[in-house]
Scaffold this active site. Structure first.
Site, PDB file in Angstrom:
ATOM      1  N   ARG A 200       0.822  -1.207   0.000  1.00  0.00           N
ATOM      2  CA  ARG A 200       0.000   0.000   0.000  1.00  0.00           C
ATOM      3  C   ARG A 200       0.860   1.263   0.000  1.00  0.00           C
ATOM      4  O   ARG A 200       0.354   2.365   0.198  1.00  0.00           O
ATOM      5  CB  ARG A 200      -0.922  -0.013   1.237  1.00  0.00           C
ATOM      6  CG  ARG A 200      -2.409   0.030   0.887  1.00  0.00           C
ATOM      7  CD  ARG A 200      -3.294  -0.125   2.110  1.00  0.00           C
ATOM      8  NE  ARG A 200      -3.308   1.040   2.961  1.00  0.00           N
ATOM      9  CZ  ARG A 200      -2.795   1.112   4.178  1.00  0.00           C
ATOM     10  NH1 ARG A 200      -2.186   0.078   4.700  1.00  0.00           N
ATOM     11  NH2 ARG A 200      -2.868   2.208   4.882  1.00  0.00           N
ATOM     12  N   LYS A 201       2.144   1.097  -0.212  1.00  0.00           N
ATOM     13  CA  LYS A 201       3.062   2.239  -0.265  1.00  0.00           C
ATOM     14  C   LYS A 201       3.014   2.848  -1.663  1.00  0.00           C
ATOM     15  O   LYS A 201       3.895   2.637  -2.497  1.00  0.00           O
ATOM     16  CB  LYS A 201       4.474   1.801   0.104  1.00  0.00           C
ATOM     17  CG  LYS A 201       4.596   1.308   1.543  1.00  0.00           C
ATOM     18  CD  LYS A 201       5.994   0.797   1.855  1.00  0.00           C
ATOM     19  CE  LYS A 201       6.091   0.289   3.282  1.00  0.00           C
ATOM     20  NZ  LYS A 201       7.429  -0.264   3.594  1.00  0.00           N
ATOM     21  N   THR A 202       1.955   3.593  -1.901  1.00  0.00           N
ATOM     22  CA  THR A 202       1.720   4.186  -3.210  1.00  0.00           C
ATOM     23  C   THR A 202       1.628   5.702  -3.097  1.00  0.00           C
ATOM     24  O   THR A 202       1.493   6.254  -2.001  1.00  0.00           O
ATOM     25  CB  THR A 202       0.414   3.650  -3.824  1.00  0.00           C
ATOM     26  OG1 THR A 202      -0.664   3.881  -2.906  1.00  0.00           O
ATOM     27  CG2 THR A 202       0.514   2.147  -4.083  1.00  0.00           C
TER      28      THR A 202
END
Length: 322
Positions: free
Chosen positions: A163-165
């Site tokens: 989820r590191k976007t």
């Protein structure tokens, strides 16, 4: 073979960041169908408004005459992001013709597409479209390299993103992962009940945290628990976790821990994450690891280099690579 013919783009070997992309199944047919049209239109609208919220003075320079532009790929990698590129120019009353399908391996310099429409509209969409395509293609390229490295190590599990976007750009980045052959992992907080270290602290322990997560998940969602030791992993599995995330384990710690955990709880899936790069990925591949998630696929993937050049002649001139 001349780059303009596009044949060079279908070469069987392509090197990306030291990894040969030779056998990747890069793009499933119909992947663009995953993108909700309403969401896609809203994203495009926000991107164009960000770039031109007011007066577009340069439009008076270019005018509104019919024009055409060639899209060139100037760096190697995997082509990804066509639906976003199309949606941007569709909103500006322009038409895009692609010479290569999504997921193609790019060998520069290569003519990838043509865009036709009013000159001021082509130039209004140029930077937004190039930014989106370059970023999406960069992520797809990194994902393809990671999958190839894992398969080269003889591992058949799932290489996944995280989820590191980039805020506001998640749909593009998650889509890029899929084009590159990786799993997107959960799209948002509603896709999986992930119990992380801070949840455990807030709940007062692993067992309490998992019980609460299990109750919240009901029968519709899986529960994954982030663990920093074998003891925590066993507690999470005993409490009913579906997946255990072994976070920031060194390879020499990871595999013995996963072996013991799987021996006791064979139905619990094991995910490895933290500090995993394209260089050290093979060290994390093992028979008791089901998923390897890599934040660098979205956080550190370099964008590919594309350019959009207007041309008046029948044949567009090939741009130079600096």
């Amino acid at each position: 073979m001349d780059a303009e013919d596009g044949v060079s783009l279908l070469l069987p070997r392509l090197e990306y960041n030291g990894v040969i992309l030779a056998h990747c199944n890069l793009c499933l047919p119909g992947l663009a169908l995953l993108l909700p049209p309403v969401t896609l239109a809203a994203l495009v609208d926000s991107w164009l408004r960000e770039d031109c919220p007011g007066l577009n003075y340069a439009a008076l320079v270019s005018g509104a005459g019919p024009s055409q532009a060639a899209l060139w790929a100037k760096s190697p990698g995997v082509l990804a992001g066509q639906p976003f590129f199309d949606a941007i120019f569709t909103q500006l009353n322009c038409q895009v013709s692609w010479f290569l399908p999504e997921g193609s391996k790019l060998v520069p310099v290569a003519r990838v597409a043509e865009v036709r429409g009013p000159a001021h509209c082509l130039l209004l969409g140029e930077r937004v479209a190039l930014n989106t395509l370059a970023r999406c293609s960069g992520i797809a390229s990194a994902a393809a390299a990671a999958v190839e490295a894992a398969r080269g190590a003889g591992w058949t599990g799932h290489v996944a993103g995280t989820r590191k976007t980039t805020p506001g750009f998640r749909l593009v980045e998650k889509y890029g992962l899929l084009v590159g052959g990786a799993a997107s992992h959960r799209y948002d907080l509603g896709g999986l009940v992930m119990v992380k270290d801070n949840h455990v602290v807030a709940a007062g322990g692993v067992e309490k945290a998992v019980r609460a997560a299990r109750q919240a998940a009901d029968f519709t969602l899986k529960v994954e628990v982030e663990c920093s030791s074998l003891q925590e992993a066993v507690q999470a599995a005993e409490a009913g976790a579906d997946l255990v995330l072994l976070d920031n384990f060194k390879p020499e710690e990871l595999h013995p821990t996963a072996t013991v955990l799987k021996a006791q709880f064979p139905s619990v899936a094991v995910e490895a994450s933290g500090g995993i790069t394209l260089d050290n990925l093979p060290q994390f591949c093992g028979p008791h690891i089901d998923v390897i998630s890599m934040g660098m696929l979205t956080q550190a993937a370099p964008a590919l280099d594309f350019s959009l050049k207007l041309f008046a002649k029948e044949v567009a001139p090939v741009p130079k690579i600096h």
